[in-house]
Structure formats: C-alpha cells, structure tokens
Design a protein around this motif. Structure first.
Motif, PDB file in Angstrom:
ATOM      1  N   ILE A 182     -15.024   9.553  13.416  1.00 23.25           N
ATOM      2  CA  ILE A 182     -15.285   8.130  13.647  1.00 23.25           C
ATOM      3  C   ILE A 182     -14.020   7.285  13.464  1.00 23.25           C
ATOM      4  CG2 ILE A 182     -17.747   8.241  13.141  1.00 23.25           C
ATOM      5  CD1 ILE A 182     -17.115   7.212  10.311  1.00 23.25           C
ATOM      6  N   GLY A 183     -12.858   7.937  13.499  1.00 21.21           N
ATOM      7  CA  GLY A 183     -11.623   7.163  13.553  1.00 21.21           C
ATOM      8  C   GLY A 183     -10.774   7.114  12.306  1.00 21.21           C
ATOM      9  N   PHE A 184     -11.291   7.607  11.173  1.00 25.97           N
ATOM     10  CA  PHE A 184     -10.431   7.723  10.001  1.00 25.97           C
ATOM     11  C   PHE A 184      -9.429   8.855  10.240  1.00 25.97           C
ATOM     12  CE2 PHE A 184     -14.033   5.473   8.204  1.00 25.97           C
ATOM     13  CZ  PHE A 184     -13.455   4.627   7.269  1.00 25.97           C
ATOM     14  N   GLY A 185      -8.289   8.771   9.578  1.00 29.48           N
ATOM     15  CA  GLY A 185      -7.330   9.873   9.640  1.00 29.48           C
ATOM     16  C   GLY A 185      -6.714  10.108  10.999  1.00 29.48           C
ATOM     17  N   GLU A 186      -6.575   9.061  11.807  1.00 29.24           N
ATOM     18  CA  GLU A 186      -5.885   9.230  13.087  1.00 29.24           C
ATOM     19  C   GLU A 186      -4.380   9.321  12.823  1.00 29.24           C
ATOM     20  OE1 GLU A 186      -5.052   7.031  17.382  1.00 29.24           O
ATOM     21  OE2 GLU A 186      -6.494   6.147  15.983  1.00 29.24           O
ATOM     22  N   VAL A 187      -3.756  10.319  13.409  1.00 29.48           N
ATOM     23  CA  VAL A 187      -2.321  10.511  13.197  1.00 29.48           C
ATOM     24  C   VAL A 187      -1.586  10.608  14.536  1.00 29.48           C
ATOM     25  CG1 VAL A 187      -2.620  11.687  10.977  1.00 29.48           C
ATOM     26  CG2 VAL A 187      -2.473  13.046  13.075  1.00 29.48           C
ATOM     27  N   LYS A 188      -0.297  10.276  14.466  1.00 29.24           N
ATOM     28  CA  LYS A 188       0.615  10.531  15.578  1.00 29.24           C
ATOM     29  C   LYS A 188       1.775  11.330  15.015  1.00 29.24           C
ATOM     30  CE  LYS A 188       3.300   8.363  19.279  1.00 29.24           C
ATOM     31  NZ  LYS A 188       3.706   7.073  19.901  1.00 29.24           N
TER      32      LYS A 188
END
Length: 253
Positions: free
Chosen positions: A238-244
C-alpha cells in the motif's frame, strides 16, 4: 513475469486527500480491476502487488509530520502499480482511461505506460544509493503483539525484508544468513531520519531518507533491483517502503 503500470490522474478542482495518498491509488485500481480488489483483501503476506503513493513534479504527495496532502485542480499526478497476475493485466487493458468521483472531486485516470519485466536485472556497480521515498516500516523479530519498527535500515533486517518477499513470489529462492548480510551489504554513508505518518487514522513511526551501501555480491544486487519494483518492509503493498535504488560512485575517506 512482472508488470509495472503507470497512471496519470487529474482532478477537476483542488481537493484535500487522505494523509497516505496510496488510498487514492487503491481506489482508482479498485475501479479498474476486480482481480486487484480481491487480491488486496487477501490476508496472505508478501502479496505480489505494490501500489505507490501519488507523485507530482516535485516528488511524493504525502501528509507527514503535520503537513496536508493536496491535489491541485488541473495538475498532473502519477502513481505506479506493480503486479504479476495476468488477470489484473486483462482488467487494466479493458479500461485504459476512466473518470472516478472521490473525496468530492472528479478525477480523470489514464494508463500512460506499461512495462513488462521478464527478468530482474541490475546495473552493475560497487556502490548503490537507496532512496527511501516513503516512510519505511522494517520490523525486528517480534516478541510481543505490539508493532515496533526500526528507525534505521540495519543490513540484516533490510535484506531479510526483501528476501522474504522474493522467496514468496520468485522461482529461484535466496538464503542470506545474519553474518553474511553484514559482509554482503556494508553501510558507507547515510542521511536516514525518523518520520511519522498516518494510515486509517493510526499513527506509525518509521524512517526515510537515503543510505549508500557497498555491495559485492551478485544476488544482493538482484535483490536491490527487485526492491525497486516491490519496495521493502511492512505494508509495501500500500505504498510504505517505496525505494529508488541507483548505482553511484563513492570514494571512501
């Protein structure tokens, strides 16, 4: 096969959004795909889906540390959706664009890009910078029922959160021991800081920022590339912990 769909949204007037704006993304997807709705409601952990928060030209749109989340009328906003289910793909291809009413606004949605990934590949480097774009919730081993999240991406717990998701969804399994994690993944610099966010009226405390790792093991580089697609830690769906994760040059002093 892994698919990544990118959506563009536009509201007819200014609207205040829920603090964690992936709620908007999820509502749009529920309109597009009954298969997604069914899968997202499944209690099974490490689901092969990931929905991001909204983004504009400046970055993520998120209410954290007391700020509000807004969509400006007529502005362009985006989110991406990673999935593996071919039935979801069929659902999306049946509705390339849509108009959905939510939070007192009419929001136009268009699928503007669809990537098909048949193999997780990485750009080779010795050093990688991991940018944590949204609050990241990594748990230590649980001794009590209360959720507790780390405020720093310690090598083992960071890698373990990716490995568990990988092993639940990929054919080739990975095993990294506690001791080897510190050999494979060495912190060399960071700008990590704690952050408070709100989801469903509940406050959560995690971290975001960036960290540079020295990486010399191929399978760890593959895991970092996989994290670009599915994120890290708890509630990544659900969008937590999005990384690049990007390769960088770095000179040790």
């Amino acid at each position: 096969m892994i698919y990544v769909a990118t959506f563009k949204l536009k509201a007819d007037h200014d609207v205040v959004l829920p603090p964690f704006t992936s709620k908007v993304s999820k509502s749009i997807l529920a309109y597009y795909s009954p298969t997604y709705t069914k899968l997202s409601e499944d209690a099974k952990p490490f689901k092969p889906i990931r929905v991001t928060v909204l983004k504009d030209s400046k970055g993520v749109v998120l209410a954290v540390n007391g700020r509000k989340a807004m969509m400006k009328g007529g502005g362009d906003y985006y989110f991406s959706f990673t999935f593996t289910d071919n039935n979801i793909l069929k659902d999306l291809m049946g509705k390339v664009n849509a108009e959905v009413e939510m939070w007192g606004a009419k929001i136009e949605a268009d699928i503007i890009d669809l990537k098909v990934i048949d193999e997780v590949k990485y750009e080779d480097s010795t050093f990688y910078k991991v940018n944590f774009l949204t609050p990241t919730l990594i748990q230590p081993p649980k001794k009590v029922k209360e959720n507790r999240f780390l405020l720093y991406p310690y090598s083992y717990f960071f890698l373990a959160s990716i490995v568990r998701h990988w092993n639940a969804n990929m054919d080739k399994k990975v095993n990294i021991t506690f001791l080897k994690s510190f050999v494979y993944l060495k912190e060399v610099d960071h700008g990590i800081r704690p952050v408070s966010a709100n989801y469903d009226g509940k406050p959560v405390r995690g971290f975001w920022g960036w960290i540079i790792y020295e990486v010399r093991e191929k399978k760890v580089k593959e895991l970092l590339s996989y994290a670009n697609l599915f994120g890290v830690g708890k509630s990544r769906a659900i969008g937590f912990g999005e990384v690049k994760v990007i390769p960088v040059s770095f000179e040790k002093s």
